[in-house]
Design a protein around this motif. Structure first.
Motif, PDB file in Angstrom:
ATOM      1  N   ALA A 142       0.833  -1.204   0.000  1.00  0.00           N
ATOM      2  CA  ALA A 142       0.000   0.000   0.000  1.00  0.00           C
ATOM      3  C   ALA A 142       0.865   1.251   0.000  1.00  0.00           C
ATOM      4  N   ARG A 178      -9.844 -10.042  -4.871  1.00  0.00           N
ATOM      5  CA  ARG A 178      -9.647 -10.055  -3.430  1.00  0.00           C
ATOM      6  C   ARG A 178     -10.255 -11.317  -2.825  1.00  0.00           C
ATOM      7  N   HIS A 185      -3.295 -11.292   3.334  1.00  0.00           N
ATOM      8  CA  HIS A 185      -4.153 -10.123   3.133  1.00  0.00           C
ATOM      9  C   HIS A 185      -3.378  -8.919   2.618  1.00  0.00           C
ATOM     10  N   ASP A 188      -4.665  -7.889  -0.749  1.00  0.00           N
ATOM     11  CA  ASP A 188      -5.915  -7.136  -0.730  1.00  0.00           C
ATOM     12  C   ASP A 188      -5.689  -5.696  -0.296  1.00  0.00           C
ATOM     13  N   GLN A 189      -4.805  -5.469   0.678  1.00  0.00           N
ATOM     14  CA  GLN A 189      -4.520  -4.109   1.132  1.00  0.00           C
ATOM     15  C   GLN A 189      -3.893  -3.278   0.013  1.00  0.00           C
ATOM     16  N   ASN A 192      -6.621  -2.423  -2.457  1.00  0.00           N
ATOM     17  CA  ASN A 192      -7.500  -1.410  -1.870  1.00  0.00           C
ATOM     18  C   ASN A 192      -6.879  -0.021  -1.979  1.00  0.00           C
ATOM     19  N   GLN A 193      -5.562   0.076  -1.768  1.00  0.00           N
ATOM     20  CA  GLN A 193      -4.895   1.369  -1.852  1.00  0.00           C
ATOM     21  C   GLN A 193      -4.910   1.891  -3.286  1.00  0.00           C
ATOM     22  N   LEU A 195      -7.233   1.285  -5.515  1.00  0.00           N
ATOM     23  CA  LEU A 195      -8.602   1.742  -5.756  1.00  0.00           C
ATOM     24  C   LEU A 195      -8.822   3.126  -5.139  1.00  0.00           C
ATOM     25  N   VAL A 196      -8.290   3.330  -3.942  1.00  0.00           N
ATOM     26  CA  VAL A 196      -8.431   4.630  -3.267  1.00  0.00           C
ATOM     27  C   VAL A 196      -7.727   5.713  -4.069  1.00  0.00           C
ATOM     28  N   ASP A 222      -9.906  -8.182 -10.228  1.00  0.00           N
ATOM     29  CA  ASP A 222     -11.002  -7.898  -9.311  1.00  0.00           C
ATOM     30  C   ASP A 222     -12.048  -7.031 -10.010  1.00  0.00           C
TER      31      ASP A 222
END
Length: 490
Positions: A142, A178, A185, A188-189, A192-193, A195-196, A222
């Protein structure tokens, strides 16, 4: 140098404290721990500094340098116009694209398209692989994503450009579904970063950032990545057709001396299924063959030999025994004779010279970029594949392990027949067929086609023996020479 000065100062300070009578053991643990973190965590990559592993370049590649991808280039340029003409887009209330995903097999030019996109939009260009982001330590991936977007803005400002393109290759590693890595995990983190960061790309930002991702495994991505507002466009970068292959060959032979007899269109016709990377390798190998022969120009023979090398590999020094050579000649003669029977003028070359993992081969002229096949076409391909084994059994009384690859090809064609509803079972769901049912229908199809193949070769047995003897003597026979011989004996 800074590290050496710091270590020297720390050592001097500890000696001074020890001389003054202080207990320096706790300080030694603290200093040692700090040094460990510095060496292992930072220098060995557990936490990388922003931009490490990222390639920043101002590429000279343009869309004119990329052949065989006319549709992909047009679609990509249309998406990039949102970045080039941002003022006009704002007037119409159009938000710029945040991401473009390039989908296609390896070697089709996805990286080149991303580089050309940076030149087309006059953007700063940063390239990174998806594998650079994923580590076993929590939070590292991330942090790298955050650092990447920060670095993109810094580079764009430094180069005084209004936009930056971040190219992420192997997108399926960074953007995999994910939950698919249950015990890890960190994947996934990291996603997620990303996507943010993409959600935070606004139209009023300066510099504007566009993310271009590339993958050959779109099914592994994903779903959150593919929704509008992230990767807004998906551009298919497929294998080139004949015209595309010709364009690619022309690009890669611009700096190479070609003889007057070179026919690039014929080479493009013979290379169905080749990617841009294959074609670049082909032209390079042809130049190497010319160098070996001390020729000042590349002739058609060099290009044809390069096609074979790219397809099958280098010639082997190992030479089969006389008995093996005769068996290979009979085998390849069976393939060639049946191919010319069911589809005249289809054989390009026959050879019994060992190349790669093959003791011999028959190279066919591919169909004119056909993407749909009738049942008759598929059955003819199966018969050609079986002809080598049938010829061996008919002339020599036994079969050999050299038929394994042919059987695999035949079985794959049978699968296509079943999946297309062309078998006696009709339209079926292949997943509902048990092993027994599948084996039964497969044996029936192959037995019927093998019998048809045997009938054809039995009628041409003397011709088959003659072709095998010619192959045994000359080792390589062109398709034209084969057809001329067949015309004489007809």
């Amino acid at each position: 140098m800074i590290r050496d000065v710091a270590l020297g100062a720390a050592a001097g300070f500890l000696i001074y404290l020890f001389a003054m009578g202080y207990n320096i053991v706790p300080l030694l643990f603290i200093v040692g721990g700090a040094y460990f973190i510095w060496r292992v965590v930072i220098e060995r990559g557990m936490v990388r500094s922003p931009g490490k592993g990222v390639v920043v370049s101002s590429t000279p590649v343009t869309f004119d340098d990329i052949g065989g991808q006319a549709t992909a280039k047009k679609e990509l340029q249309e998406g990039l116009d949102f970045l080039r003409h941002s003022d006009r887009m704002k007037e119409l209330g159009i938000r710029p694209l945040k991401g473009i995903l390039l989908l296609g097999p390896p070697g089709t030019g996805k990286t080149l398209l991303a580089k050309a996109a940076a030149r087309y939009t006059n953007s700063a260009f940063l390239a990174v692989s998806g594998s650079e982001f994923v580590q076993m330590y929590a939070g590292v991936g991330a942090e790298r994503v955050r650092s990447l977007f920060k670095r993109a803005r810094e580079v764009a400002r430094k180069e005084k450009k209004h936009s930056a393109i971040i190219f992420i290759d192997e997108m399926d590693i960074l953007g995999g579904k994910r939950g698919s890595n249950i015990s890890h995990h960190e994947y996934d983190q990291t996603l997620n970063q990303l996507l943010v960061e993409m959600d935070g790309l606004g139209s009023d930002q300066n510099p504007q950032i566009l993310v271009i991702g590339a993958t050959n495994r779109a099914e592994a991505l994903d779903a959150a990545l593919l929704r509008p507002g992230r990767f807004d466009r998906q551009v298919n970068v497929d294998l080139p057709d004949k015209e595309g292959r010709l364009a690619i060959l022309q690009i890669h032979t611009k700096n190479k001396p070609l003889a007057e007899d070179v026919d690039l269109e014929q080479i493009a016709h013979e290379t169905f299924g080749f990617s841009g990377a294959h074609l670049e390798s082909l032209t390079n190998e042809a130049a190497i063959f010319a160098l070996r022969e001390k020729s000042k120009v590349i002739v058609q023979k060099h290009l044809r030999e390069a096609v074979e090398k790219v397809m099958l590999g280098e010639k082997l020094d190992r030479r089969p025994t006389a008995d093996e050579l005769w068996r290979v000649a009979v085998h390849e003669g069976g393939h060639a004779l049946l191919a010319e029977t069911v589809k005249p003028n289809s054989v390009a070359q026959i050879s019994i010279r060992s190349r790669g993992h093959a003791l011999g081969f028959v190279r066919h002229y591919p169909d004119d970029d056909l993407y749909l096949y009738t049942q008759e076409m598929l059955e003819q391909q199966i018969m050609v594949a079986l002809a080598g084994a049938v010829a061996e059994h008919m002339i020599l009384g036994t079969r050999s392990t050299g038929n394994a690859g042919d059987y695999e090809h035949a079985l794959s064609m049978v699968e296509r027949i079943l999946a297309s509803g062309m078998s006696t079972l009709g339209i079926i769901d292949l997943s509902r067929l048990n092993d027994g049912q599948r084996q039964k229908i497969t044996r029936e199809i192959l037995a019927e086609l093998e019998q048809k193949t045997r009938v054809v070769l039995e009628e041409k047995k003397e011709t088959l023996l003659a072709v095998a003897k010619i192959l045994q003597e000359e080792e390589t026979v062109s398709g034209d020479a084969l057809r001329e011989f067949l015309h004489k004996v007809a």
